[in-house]
Design an enzyme around this catalytic site. Structure first.
Site, PDB file in Angstrom:
ATOM      1  N   LYS A  36       0.844  -1.206   0.000  1.00 44.25           N
ATOM      2  CA  LYS A  36       0.000   0.000   0.000  1.00 44.25           C
ATOM      3  C   LYS A  36       0.879   1.256   0.000  1.00 44.25           C
ATOM      4  O   LYS A  36       0.616   2.210  -0.731  1.00 44.25           O
ATOM      5  CB  LYS A  36      -0.953  -0.022   1.205  1.00 44.25           C
ATOM      6  CG  LYS A  36      -2.035  -1.096   1.073  1.00 44.25           C
ATOM      7  CD  LYS A  36      -2.872  -1.322   2.329  1.00 44.25           C
ATOM      8  CE  LYS A  36      -3.811  -2.515   2.127  1.00 44.25           C
ATOM      9  NZ  LYS A  36      -4.658  -2.834   3.295  1.00 44.25           N
ATOM     10  N   GLN A  70      -4.725  -1.892   9.622  1.00 45.92           N
ATOM     11  CA  GLN A  70      -4.633  -3.203   8.980  1.00 45.92           C
ATOM     12  C   GLN A  70      -5.201  -4.274   9.915  1.00 45.92           C
ATOM     13  O   GLN A  70      -4.867  -4.321  11.103  1.00 45.92           O
ATOM     14  CB  GLN A  70      -3.173  -3.511   8.611  1.00 45.92           C
ATOM     15  CG  GLN A  70      -2.991  -4.756   7.767  1.00 45.92           C
ATOM     16  CD  GLN A  70      -3.601  -4.665   6.367  1.00 45.92           C
ATOM     17  OE1 GLN A  70      -3.735  -3.584   5.799  1.00 45.92           O
ATOM     18  NE2 GLN A  70      -3.989  -5.797   5.813  1.00 45.92           N
ATOM     19  N   ASP A 110     -11.137   2.748   4.297  1.00 47.55           N
ATOM     20  CA  ASP A 110     -11.451   1.319   4.190  1.00 47.55           C
ATOM     21  C   ASP A 110     -12.966   1.096   4.133  1.00 47.55           C
ATOM     22  O   ASP A 110     -13.410  -0.008   3.816  1.00 47.55           O
ATOM     23  CB  ASP A 110     -10.888   0.569   5.408  1.00 47.55           C
ATOM     24  CG  ASP A 110      -9.672  -0.285   5.066  1.00 47.55           C
ATOM     25  OD1 ASP A 110      -9.516  -0.672   3.897  1.00 47.55           O
ATOM     26  OD2 ASP A 110      -8.883  -0.558   6.000  1.00 47.55           O
TER      27      ASP A 110
END
Ligand code: GUN
Length: 291
Positions: free
Chosen positions: A52, A96, A119
């Protein structure tokens, strides 16, 4: 059979985003800034976050990786989230997953400012998605929609079977495929660990989206001719002959299922690269909403 080439499409998207960033720079505007918090030392999670960060560099975004130890307490993580919520330079950030056991994931995801929740995991954004309101769509489902869109895969009136009900992929995917519009307007069945006789269901599917995490679960006998296959599985399977000592394996027995499919995603190179491209897209959106 047509391969849904996520590597190519994600590259196209990254080029489009890089062009947007170039224009921002020319106009003297601030470029998007994505931050990622990673708690602990899980190898796969570290690899994903590194990808990422690398993708941010590639398109000209700023990025910040926040590493926290495996023994981080929930309070410490919540403090860090509040710091990123307040930091005006950060446009969007992710935490994450999975998180270590001592941390309540729901509590943590609810602490993220919904305007920075690239997200799309905050209940407010998830609710907006379910109600057809514009919001951040979780990156993996968003990437799947984009693949279906760019390859003009018909979804209207089709029977879509989703395998797995995770909050990150299966659940949102089942909502998105049934929404009005394209891609959408599918009749959706969601299957999970308590589903009986799954073959009876998959063999009636026009589109199968598998997000189970069981290597080679979906066999050719379980699908009909011309099925569209989206394989979200990315399990590391030990393989002494490969340089890394493992190979990334999907949920689908690609060799045999691809012979019956009209469209299919490879693993790797299908859904995986799309997830990162769509996270960048959400970050660009967050930046636009904030400025
Ligand atoms: N873990 C597996 N997939 C994801 C994802 O899309 N976002 C985050 N934050 N964690 C993940």
């Amino acid at each position: 059979m047509i391969l849904l080439d996520g590597k190519k499409v994600s590259n196209d998207i990254k080029n489009e985003i890089a062009e947007e960033v170039r224009k921002m720079k020319v106009q003297g505007e601030k470029v998007p800034h994505l931050a990622a918090i990673i708690v602990g030392n899980d190898g796969a999670s570290l690899t994903y976050v590194a990808s990422k960060v690398k993708a941010c560099e590639r398109v000209g975004f700023e990025s910040t990786m926040v590493r926290m130890s495996n023994t981080t307490s929930e309070i410490e993580l919540l403090d860090k989230i509040e710091e990123l919520n307040q930091d005006d330079d950060i446009d969007g950030f992710i935490i994450q997953l999975p998180l270590p056991k001592q941390i309540n994931t729901q509590k943590v995801l609810m602490a993220v400012d919904p305007d920075k929740d690239v997200d799309g995991f905050h209940p407010m954004n998830f609710g907006k998605m379910a109600l057809d309101m514009s919001t951040f769509i979780p990156a993996t489902p968003f990437g799947i929609l984009e693949l279906l869109d760019r390859y003009h895969v018909e979804t209207k009136g089709k029977h879509t079977v989703v395998i797995g009900r995770s909050h990150i992929v299966g659940r949102p995917m089942s909502i998105l495929m049934g929404r009005k519009g394209f891609p959408g307007n599918s009749t959706v069945t969601i299957t999970h660990s308590h589903t009986k006789n799954i073959t009876q269901i998959t063999s009636q599917a026009d589109i199968i989206i598998s997000a189970l995490g069981v290597p080679n679960f979906l066999k050719a006998e379980m699908v009909k001719d011309d099925v569209v296959i989206i394989d979200v599985g990315i399990t590391r399977v030990v393989d002494e002959t490969s340089p890394k000592g493992y190979v990334i394996t999907g949920d689908v027995d690609f060799e045999n299922v691809s012979k019956k499919a009209s469209f299919i995603t490879p693993v790797p190179g299908g859904v995986g690269p799309m997830t990162i491209a769509m996270l960048l897209k959400n970050t660009l959106l967050a930046r636009e909403l904030r400025h």
